[in-house]
Design a protein around this motif. Structure first.
Motif, short mmCIF file in Angstrom:
data_model
loop_
_atom_site.label_atom_id
_atom_site.label_comp_id
_atom_site.label_asym_id
_atom_site.label_seq_id
_atom_site.Cartn_x
_atom_site.Cartn_y
_atom_site.Cartn_z
N VAL A 1 15.89 17.22 33.94
CA VAL A 1 16.86 17.90 33.09
C VAL A 1 17.07 19.29 33.68
CG1 VAL A 1 17.38 18.78 30.79
CG2 VAL A 1 16.16 16.60 31.05
N TYR A 2 18.31 19.64 33.89
CA TYR A 2 18.65 20.93 34.51
C TYR A 2 19.14 21.88 33.43
CZ TYR A 2 18.11 19.08 39.20
OH TYR A 2 17.58 18.55 40.36
N GLY B 1 25.95 16.63 34.51
CA GLY B 1 24.85 15.75 34.86
C GLY B 1 25.27 14.29 34.83
N GLY B 2 24.38 13.44 35.32
CA GLY B 2 24.67 12.01 35.33
C GLY B 2 23.76 11.26 36.27
N GLU C 1 21.10 16.21 31.99
CA GLU C 1 20.19 15.32 32.69
C GLU C 1 20.80 14.82 34.00
OE1 GLU C 1 18.71 12.29 30.17
OE2 GLU C 1 17.25 11.54 31.62
N VAL C 2 19.99 14.87 35.02
CA VAL C 2 20.37 14.36 36.34
C VAL C 2 19.37 13.28 36.73
CG1 VAL C 2 20.58 14.90 38.80
CG2 VAL C 2 21.45 16.51 37.08
N SER D 1 27.84 18.07 40.83
CA SER D 1 28.13 19.47 40.59
C SER D 1 27.91 19.78 39.12
CB SER D 1 29.56 19.81 40.99
OG SER D 1 29.83 21.19 40.79
N LEU D 2 27.03 20.70 38.84
CA LEU D 2 26.75 21.13 37.48
C LEU D 2 27.51 22.42 37.18
CD1 LEU D 2 22.88 20.63 37.28
CD2 LEU D 2 24.70 18.97 36.90
N SER D 3 27.90 22.56 35.94
CA SER D 3 28.55 23.78 35.47
C SER D 3 27.82 24.30 34.24
CB SER D 3 30.02 23.52 35.10
OG SER D 3 30.75 23.05 36.20
N CYS D 4 27.89 25.58 34.05
CA CYS D 4 27.32 26.21 32.86
C CYS D 4 28.28 27.30 32.43
CB CYS D 4 25.95 26.79 33.17
SG CYS D 4 25.25 27.80 31.83
#
Length: 124
Positions: free
Chosen positions: A93-94, A9-10, A119-120, A19-22
């Motif tokens: 928030v993702y 996030g950012g 958070e994005v 690009s989000l990672s989990c």
């Protein structure tokens, strides 16, 4: 037990990409449906995208269809969310989530495990 940790996030300008990672702990990641949800300030948590354990089925919210792409790498215990053409309405928030069934991938109660969120913020 599955523990999920989101990252990526950012702050990004409208029209940009993130690009989000989990990443999940545990040896059963490959058996889980994985989902992304988001929660904007003062609003309920809403569905963004989901991917079946086998990666042969995906589902997207209408608001992100054509802009976001969900994918997974079971060898790395990681699910990704590529977000393009971001706009201010994507600010939230993702959260990533893991569930045992593909039956109701867009419903939060279908998931038993949740990350802490990332958070994005999209500036216009």
């Amino acid at each position: 037990q599955v523990q999920l940790v989101e990252s990526g996030g950012g702050l990004v300008q409208a029209g940009g990409s993130l690009s989000l990672s989990c990443t999940a702990s545990g040896r059963t990641f490959a058996t889980y449906t994985m989902g992304w949800f988001r929660q904007a300030p003062g609003k309920e948590r809403t569905f963004v995208a989901a991917i079946k354990w086998s990666a042969d089925a995906t589902l997207y919210a209408d608001s992100v269809k054509g802009r976001f792409t969900i994918s997974r790498d079971n060898a790395k215990n990681t699910v990704y969310l590529q977000m393009n053409s971001l706009n201010a309405e994507d600010t939230a928030v993702y959260y990533c989530a893991a569930g045992v069934s593909w039956r109701t991938p867009s419903i939060p109660t279908g998931y038993g495990y949740w990350g802490q969120g990332t958070e994005v913020t999209v500036s216009s």
